[in-house]
Design an enzyme around this catalytic site. Structure first.
Site, short mmCIF file in Angstrom:
data_model
loop_
_atom_site.label_atom_id
_atom_site.label_comp_id
_atom_site.label_asym_id
_atom_site.label_seq_id
_atom_site.Cartn_x
_atom_site.Cartn_y
_atom_site.Cartn_z
N ASN A 168 0.87 -1.18 0.00
CA ASN A 168 0.00 0.00 0.00
C ASN A 168 0.91 1.23 0.00
O ASN A 168 1.52 1.54 1.02
CB ASN A 168 -0.89 -0.04 1.25
CG ASN A 168 -1.69 1.24 1.45
OD1 ASN A 168 -1.73 2.11 0.56
ND2 ASN A 168 -2.33 1.37 2.61
N TRP A 169 0.99 1.88 -1.13
CA TRP A 169 1.92 3.00 -1.27
C TRP A 169 1.40 4.29 -0.63
O TRP A 169 2.10 5.30 -0.62
CB TRP A 169 2.25 3.25 -2.75
CG TRP A 169 3.06 2.16 -3.39
CD1 TRP A 169 3.57 1.05 -2.78
CD2 TRP A 169 3.47 2.10 -4.76
NE1 TRP A 169 4.27 0.30 -3.70
CE2 TRP A 169 4.23 0.92 -4.93
CE3 TRP A 169 3.28 2.93 -5.88
CZ2 TRP A 169 4.79 0.55 -6.16
CZ3 TRP A 169 3.83 2.55 -7.10
CH2 TRP A 169 4.57 1.38 -7.23
N LYS A 170 0.15 4.27 -0.17
CA LYS A 170 -0.46 5.46 0.47
C LYS A 170 -0.25 6.69 -0.43
O LYS A 170 -0.28 6.55 -1.65
CB LYS A 170 0.11 5.64 1.88
CG LYS A 170 -0.07 4.35 2.72
CD LYS A 170 0.12 4.52 4.19
CE LYS A 170 -0.11 3.19 4.89
NZ LYS A 170 0.02 3.26 6.34
N HIS A 216 -9.38 1.21 5.52
CA HIS A 216 -8.05 1.40 6.11
C HIS A 216 -8.15 2.33 7.32
O HIS A 216 -8.98 3.23 7.36
CB HIS A 216 -7.09 1.99 5.06
CG HIS A 216 -5.67 1.96 5.53
ND1 HIS A 216 -5.15 2.91 6.37
CD2 HIS A 216 -4.68 1.06 5.32
CE1 HIS A 216 -3.89 2.59 6.64
NE2 HIS A 216 -3.58 1.48 6.03
N GLU A 219 -5.00 -4.77 10.92
CA GLU A 219 -3.96 -3.76 11.08
C GLU A 219 -4.21 -2.98 12.38
O GLU A 219 -4.97 -2.01 12.39
CB GLU A 219 -3.99 -2.78 9.91
CG GLU A 219 -3.74 -3.40 8.56
CD GLU A 219 -3.21 -2.39 7.55
OE1 GLU A 219 -2.12 -2.62 7.03
OE2 GLU A 219 -3.86 -1.37 7.31
N GLY A 239 2.92 2.43 10.86
CA GLY A 239 3.86 3.52 10.66
C GLY A 239 4.63 3.92 11.91
O GLY A 239 5.26 4.96 11.96
N SER A 290 3.84 -2.03 10.42
CA SER A 290 5.29 -2.12 10.58
C SER A 290 5.87 -3.48 10.21
O SER A 290 6.77 -3.98 10.88
CB SER A 290 5.70 -1.70 12.00
OG SER A 290 5.31 -0.35 12.24
N GLY A 348 3.01 -1.02 4.35
CA GLY A 348 3.02 0.41 4.02
C GLY A 348 4.43 0.87 3.73
O GLY A 348 4.96 0.67 2.64
N GLY A 349 5.08 1.47 4.73
CA GLY A 349 6.41 2.07 4.57
C GLY A 349 7.42 1.19 3.84
O GLY A 349 8.11 1.65 2.92
P1 13P Z 1 3.27 0.46 7.77
O1 13P Z 1 3.78 -0.81 7.13
O2 13P Z 1 3.97 1.68 7.27
O3 13P Z 1 3.19 0.35 9.25
O4 13P Z 1 1.75 0.63 7.23
C1 13P Z 1 0.87 -0.43 7.33
C2 13P Z 1 -0.36 -0.08 6.59
O5 13P Z 1 -1.12 0.78 6.99
C3 13P Z 1 -0.62 -0.80 5.33
O6 13P Z 1 -1.91 -0.55 4.87
#
Ligand code: 13P
Length: 250
Positions: A10-12, A95, A167, A173, A213, A234-235
């Site tokens: 998920n590149w947000k 999300h 999640e 994050g 994370s 995410g990250g």
């Molecule tokens: P992180 O991996 O940055 O914690 O984000 C998780 C997330 O929200 C994926 O949708």
């Protein structure tokens, strides 16, 4: 375990089209012999660019949200019809950033889930508790409510196109990953909720990802757990050096 592992990025709200293209190309190249199911979910503005790169590969094309209505006067929203036109296959809904920053409630998320499923998309329904909810012993209550309300009116046939992503909000994050044991417990419980709603067979088949994370050095321990069938990243999905080792965890 007969369930296939499913690793999603998920590149947000990150990356220009050029940056998206370069990351997508690296993923295609380095995951072509990958053994699991894969997804990339760029920002809306990157979907067309990334779609052209992942088309015909083993990487699915995702979107991070959609409108709850099919079309019409909805300034700033993006419709399922427009996502279908771009070749999107999967939509992430519910999300925690949509729930807690943009105040989407279970009823709105449910409307989006039903609309996306009606249009043939796979849906990744995200659930998970806030830190204060965990501290108050409400993990199961939150997972149950968000699952039951998110899936209200979803048929057993449609459930085959649903993936759940657990999640915990405090792990997103923050660099604080849930322990494999805590994540597995919440996900085992969520699977029981699915069993109550749709029966044991459906519960055994549904893919439940963990997100929060996930990094190359914790992915394997998490996914070794019985009820963790993949990751929503995410990250660490923003760089091939961190996403590829997660996607190819051993
Ligand atoms: P992180 O991996 O940055 O914690 O984000 C998780 C997330 O929200 C994926 O949708």
């Amino acid at each position: 375990m007969s369930r296939q592992y499913y690793i999603a990025g998920n590149w947000k709200m990150h990356m220009t089209r050029a940056e998206s293209a370069s990351l997508a190309k690296a993923m295609v190249e380095q995951l072509k012999d990958g053994k699991h199911k894969y997804l990339v979910a760029p920002s809306f503005t990157g979907i067309e660019t990334v779609g052209a790169i992942v088309k015909g590969t083993n990487i699915r094309l995702g979107a991070q949200n959609c409108a709850s209505e099919e079309q019409g006067a909805h300034t700033g929203e993006v419709s399922v019809l427009q996502l279908k036109d771009l070749g999107v296959q999967t939509i992430i809904l519910g999300h925690s950033e949509r729930r807690h920053v943009y105040k989407e409630d279970d009823a709105l998320i449910n409307k989006k889930v039903k609309l996306a499923l009606k249009h043939g998309f796979e849906v990744i329904l995200c659930i998970g508790e806030l830190l204060e909810e965990r501290e108050a012993g409400k993990v199961e209550a939150v997972c149950e409510t968000q699952t039951v309300k998110g899936l209200e009116g979803v048929t057993a046939a449609e459930l085959a196109n649903v993936v759940i992503a657990y999640e915990p909000v405090w792990a997103i994050g923050t660099g604080k990953t849930a322990t494999p044991e805590d994540a597995d417990a919440a996900q085992a419980f969520t699977r029981k909720v699915i069993a109550k709603l749709y029966g044991q067979d459906a519960a055994e088949k549904i893919i439940i990802q963990y997100g929060g994370s996930v990094k190359p050095d914790n992915a394997a321990q998490l996914m070794a757990k019985e009820n963790i069938d993949g990751a929503l990243v995410g990250g660490a999905s923003l760089k091939p050096e961190s996403f590829i080792p997660i996607a190819k965890f051993a």
